[in-house]
Write a protein that holds these residues in place. Structure first.
Motif, PDB file in Angstrom:
ATOM      1  N   ILE A  85       0.843  -1.202   0.000  1.00 46.52           N
ATOM      2  CA  ILE A  85       0.000   0.000   0.000  1.00 46.52           C
ATOM      3  C   ILE A  85       0.875   1.246   0.000  1.00 46.52           C
ATOM      4  O   ILE A  85       0.606   2.210  -0.722  1.00 46.52           O
ATOM      5  CB  ILE A  85      -0.947  -0.008   1.223  1.00 46.52           C
ATOM      6  CG1 ILE A  85      -2.020  -1.080   1.058  1.00 46.52           C
ATOM      7  CG2 ILE A  85      -1.582   1.359   1.439  1.00 46.52           C
ATOM      8  CD1 ILE A  85      -2.844  -1.324   2.315  1.00 46.52           C
ATOM      9  N   ASN A  86       1.919   1.220   0.786  1.00 49.80           N
ATOM     10  CA  ASN A  86       2.827   2.354   0.890  1.00 49.80           C
ATOM     11  C   ASN A  86       3.484   2.655  -0.464  1.00 49.80           C
ATOM     12  O   ASN A  86       3.658   3.816  -0.829  1.00 49.80           O
ATOM     13  CB  ASN A  86       3.893   2.078   1.954  1.00 49.80           C
ATOM     14  CG  ASN A  86       4.467   3.345   2.547  1.00 49.80           C
ATOM     15  OD1 ASN A  86       3.858   4.400   2.484  1.00 49.80           O
ATOM     16  ND2 ASN A  86       5.650   3.239   3.109  1.00 49.80           N
ATOM     17  N   GLU A  87       3.836   1.613  -1.194  1.00 49.80           N
ATOM     18  CA  GLU A  87       4.466   1.799  -2.506  1.00 49.80           C
ATOM     19  C   GLU A  87       3.467   2.260  -3.559  1.00 49.80           C
ATOM     20  O   GLU A  87       3.811   3.060  -4.440  1.00 49.80           O
ATOM     21  CB  GLU A  87       5.123   0.488  -2.960  1.00 49.80           C
ATOM     22  CG  GLU A  87       6.346   0.116  -2.156  1.00 49.80           C
ATOM     23  CD  GLU A  87       6.822  -1.306  -2.426  1.00 49.80           C
ATOM     24  OE1 GLU A  87       6.238  -1.976  -3.312  1.00 49.80           O
ATOM     25  OE2 GLU A  87       7.762  -1.739  -1.745  1.00 49.80           O
ATOM     26  N   ASP A  88       2.229   1.779  -3.485  1.00 50.19           N
ATOM     27  CA  ASP A  88       1.227   2.066  -4.517  1.00 50.19           C
ATOM     28  C   ASP A  88       0.502   3.393  -4.333  1.00 50.19           C
ATOM     29  O   ASP A  88      -0.138   3.878  -5.267  1.00 50.19           O
ATOM     30  CB  ASP A  88       0.164   0.951  -4.559  1.00 50.19           C
ATOM     31  CG  ASP A  88       0.731  -0.369  -5.042  1.00 50.19           C
ATOM     32  OD1 ASP A  88       1.886  -0.364  -5.528  1.00 50.19           O
ATOM     33  OD2 ASP A  88       0.052  -1.395  -4.916  1.00 50.19           O
TER      34      ASP A  88
ATOM     35  N   LEU B 264       1.959   9.181   2.521  1.00 45.78           N
ATOM     36  CA  LEU B 264       1.557   8.726   3.861  1.00 45.78           C
ATOM     37  C   LEU B 264       2.623   7.754   4.347  1.00 45.78           C
ATOM     38  O   LEU B 264       2.875   6.742   3.698  1.00 45.78           O
ATOM     39  CB  LEU B 264       0.183   8.033   3.789  1.00 45.78           C
ATOM     40  CG  LEU B 264      -0.370   7.487   5.089  1.00 45.78           C
ATOM     41  CD1 LEU B 264      -0.630   8.608   6.088  1.00 45.78           C
ATOM     42  CD2 LEU B 264      -1.658   6.731   4.827  1.00 45.78           C
ATOM     43  N   ASP B 265       3.264   8.100   5.427  1.00 45.88           N
ATOM     44  CA  ASP B 265       4.376   7.279   5.906  1.00 45.88           C
ATOM     45  C   ASP B 265       3.868   6.132   6.771  1.00 45.88           C
ATOM     46  O   ASP B 265       3.458   6.335   7.913  1.00 45.88           O
ATOM     47  CB  ASP B 265       5.359   8.160   6.692  1.00 45.88           C
ATOM     48  CG  ASP B 265       6.639   7.412   7.004  1.00 45.88           C
ATOM     49  OD1 ASP B 265       6.880   6.362   6.364  1.00 45.88           O
ATOM     50  OD2 ASP B 265       7.386   7.863   7.880  1.00 45.88           O
TER      51      ASP B 265
END
Length: 131
Positions: A62-65, A70-71
């Motif tokens: 999710i963080n990559e996409d 958002l960290d």
């Protein structure tokens, strides 16, 4: 010691052996039950670790996409820290379970040894089944 007093000082070796065997018969199911509980907890720990792994992987994806910055790294680190603690607890449980298995084996051997001694000393008194 305590076994001698509980079996009756004047009861002789057969009475003490009967007491010791009864104590072993009492301990055996408790050790087995405890071993079963430890095994169940270990299984749930493995399941928890797998869930943590999949959640951490999903958070990283999710963080990559994501388009918005958002960290999620602190959350991933917390998850990985929780996973590390789960693994530590699982190792402790594994060691405890191994000790329980050794204890169960010792109780079983001692029960057989004491039963043989009792039978050699004249068998069981009337009314006590020799299992």
């Amino acid at each position: 010691g305590g076994a001698k007093m509980a079996a009756g000082s004047g009861g002789g070796p057969v009475a003490r052996e009967l007491f010791a065997e009864g104590l072993l018969q009492f301990l055996r199911p408790a050790v087995r039950q405890l071993d079963g509980h430890v095994h169940a907890v270990r299984e749930s720990q493995v399941e928890l670790r797998e869930h943590i792994d999949s959640l951490a992987t999903e958070l990283c994806r999710i963080n990559e996409d994501q388009k918005v910055a958002l960290d999620l790294d602190p959350y991933v680190k917390k998850l990985l820290n929780a996973r590390r603690r789960v693994v530590l607890v699982n190792n402790i449980l594994q060691n405890a379970q191994e000790r329980l298995r050794r204890l169960n084996h010792s109780v079983a051997k001692e029960t057989v040894r004491r039963k043989a001694m009792l039978e050699a000393a004249g068998g069981y008194p009337q009314g006590l089944p020799g299992k």
